[in-house]
Design an enzyme around this catalytic site. Structure first.
Site, PDB file in Angstrom:
ATOM      1  N   THR A   1       0.810  -1.208   0.000  1.00 36.47           N
ATOM      2  CA  THR A   1       0.000   0.000   0.000  1.00 36.47           C
ATOM      3  C   THR A   1       0.847   1.263   0.000  1.00 36.47           C
ATOM      4  OG1 THR A   1      -1.761  -1.168   1.197  1.00 36.47           O
ATOM      5  CG2 THR A   1      -1.845   1.242   1.207  1.00 36.47           C
TER       6      THR A   1
ATOM      7  N   VAL B   1       7.585   3.562   2.731  1.00 36.82           N
ATOM      8  CA  VAL B   1       8.015   4.398   3.845  1.00 36.82           C
ATOM      9  C   VAL B   1       9.515   4.655   3.720  1.00 36.82           C
ATOM     10  CG1 VAL B   1       8.183   4.629   6.349  1.00 36.82           C
ATOM     11  CG2 VAL B   1       6.211   3.464   5.334  1.00 36.82           C
TER      12      VAL B   1
ATOM     13  N   ASP C   1       9.747  -8.056   4.532  1.00 37.35           N
ATOM     14  CA  ASP C   1       9.305  -7.316   5.716  1.00 37.35           C
ATOM     15  C   ASP C   1       9.157  -8.228   6.918  1.00 37.35           C
ATOM     16  OD1 ASP C   1       7.194  -8.611   4.415  1.00 37.35           O
ATOM     17  OD2 ASP C   1       5.715  -7.083   4.933  1.00 37.35           O
TER      18      ASP C   1
ATOM     19  N   THR D   1      -1.368  -4.200   4.645  1.00 35.14           N
ATOM     20  CA  THR D   1      -2.416  -4.550   3.685  1.00 35.14           C
ATOM     21  C   THR D   1      -2.992  -5.911   4.063  1.00 35.14           C
ATOM     22  OG1 THR D   1      -1.196  -3.342   1.986  1.00 35.14           O
ATOM     23  CG2 THR D   1      -2.939  -4.832   1.240  1.00 35.14           C
TER      24      THR D   1
ATOM     25  N   THR E   1     -27.067   0.675  11.036  1.00 29.74           N
ATOM     26  CA  THR E   1     -26.212  -0.008  10.063  1.00 29.74           C
ATOM     27  C   THR E   1     -24.732   0.272  10.298  1.00 29.74           C
ATOM     28  OG1 THR E   1     -27.946   0.020   8.389  1.00 29.74           O
ATOM     29  CG2 THR E   1     -25.685  -0.249   7.606  1.00 29.74           C
TER      30      THR E   1
END
Length: 259
Positions: free
Chosen positions: A10, A13, A110, A133, A187
């Site tokens: 995503t 860094v 990672d 993610t 909801t």
């Protein structure tokens, strides 16, 4: 100074280390098509804001789970910092841990870096939970060997699937539910209860099963963007380490410099 680059599915860094101290941290959306020049335009401005000259960066290390992004980041390092970057898991920056699984090369960089950082900081058996993610659960034994783990859909990925595949359910923010009841009255509350408390129950259940299978006391270390949020709702984490992956990259770079 060291520039550590962690490429996730995503976000990418960038963290600037002076010794073991983080001088700056910046984040950009992952796009494998982004060129080295595009990275440079963005990053050089951020360095300038902090008063840091690009010539102060003499070491770069990259960890990536997006192979296509690596080439352009290497170009960034060679053309703009005039350094050959270290790549986590390769050459001098090879993972110096036993990876005791069926297919060791399939382990994401990672996760290996997290294992290295966690073992360097904590003793005994460890479970590292990384909220990205995907949410990953990794087991590191008392000798520092990676023993395996679990991959689950990240909470935002789960929410995207829920909203994207229904006609009327609205987009909601991930947060601790405002009410203690798990019986929602509207909801939005029902969705938040299902996603948030469902995720907490999943984590608690999986970690309990992992601890039982390990058969010895195991500390649970949480990292990733949502770790702090979930730490407020459960007592399963022994520690929250926001920069675990970046710290692991800094440790790998330090070890590489000594070889």
């Amino acid at each position: 100074m060291l520039l550590a680059i962690d490429v996730g599915n995503t976000n990418v860094v960038f963290a600037l280390f002076e010794g073991r101290t983080v001088r700056g941290r910046w984040r950009i959306a992952t796009d494998a098509r982004r060129t080295g020049d595009e990275y440079a335009v963005w990053l050089m401005q951020l360095l300038a804001i902090r008063g840091i000259a690009q010539t102060e960066i003499d070491t770069v290390i990259i960890s990536t789970v997006v192979p296509r992004a690596l080439h352009n980041l290497e170009i960034l390092c060679r053309h703009y910092f005039e350094v050959e970057p270290l790549v986590a898991g390769v050459g001098k920056a090879a993972f110096d841990i036993e990876i005791d699984v069926d297919h060791p090369r399939s382990l994401g960089a990672d996760r290996a870096v997290n294992a290295i950082a966690a073992h360097a900081r904590y003793e005994g058996d460890l479970i590292v939970v990384d909220f990205g993610t995907a949410t990953t659960f990794d087991v590191i034994d008392y000798n520092g060997a990676y023993k395996g783990g679990i991959i689950a859909p990240g909470i935002n990925l789960s929410l995207d699937a829920l909203v994207g595949n229904t006609a009327k359910l609205p987009r909601i923010a991930i947060e601790v539910p405002r009410v203690n009841s798990v019986i929602g009255r509207n909801t939005e509350d029902q969705m938040l209860i299902g996603v948030f408390w469902g995720y907490v129950a999943m984590m608690e259940g999986l970690i309990a099963r992992m601890r039982a299978e390990i058969g010895r006391p195991a500390k649970v270390i949480a990292t990733g963007g949502l770790a702090v949020l979930f730490d407020k709702a459960t007592d399963i984490f022994d520690a929250v380490e926001a920069d675990l992956t970046l710290d692991g990259l800094a440790l790998l770079a330090e070890r590489a410099s000594n070889t």
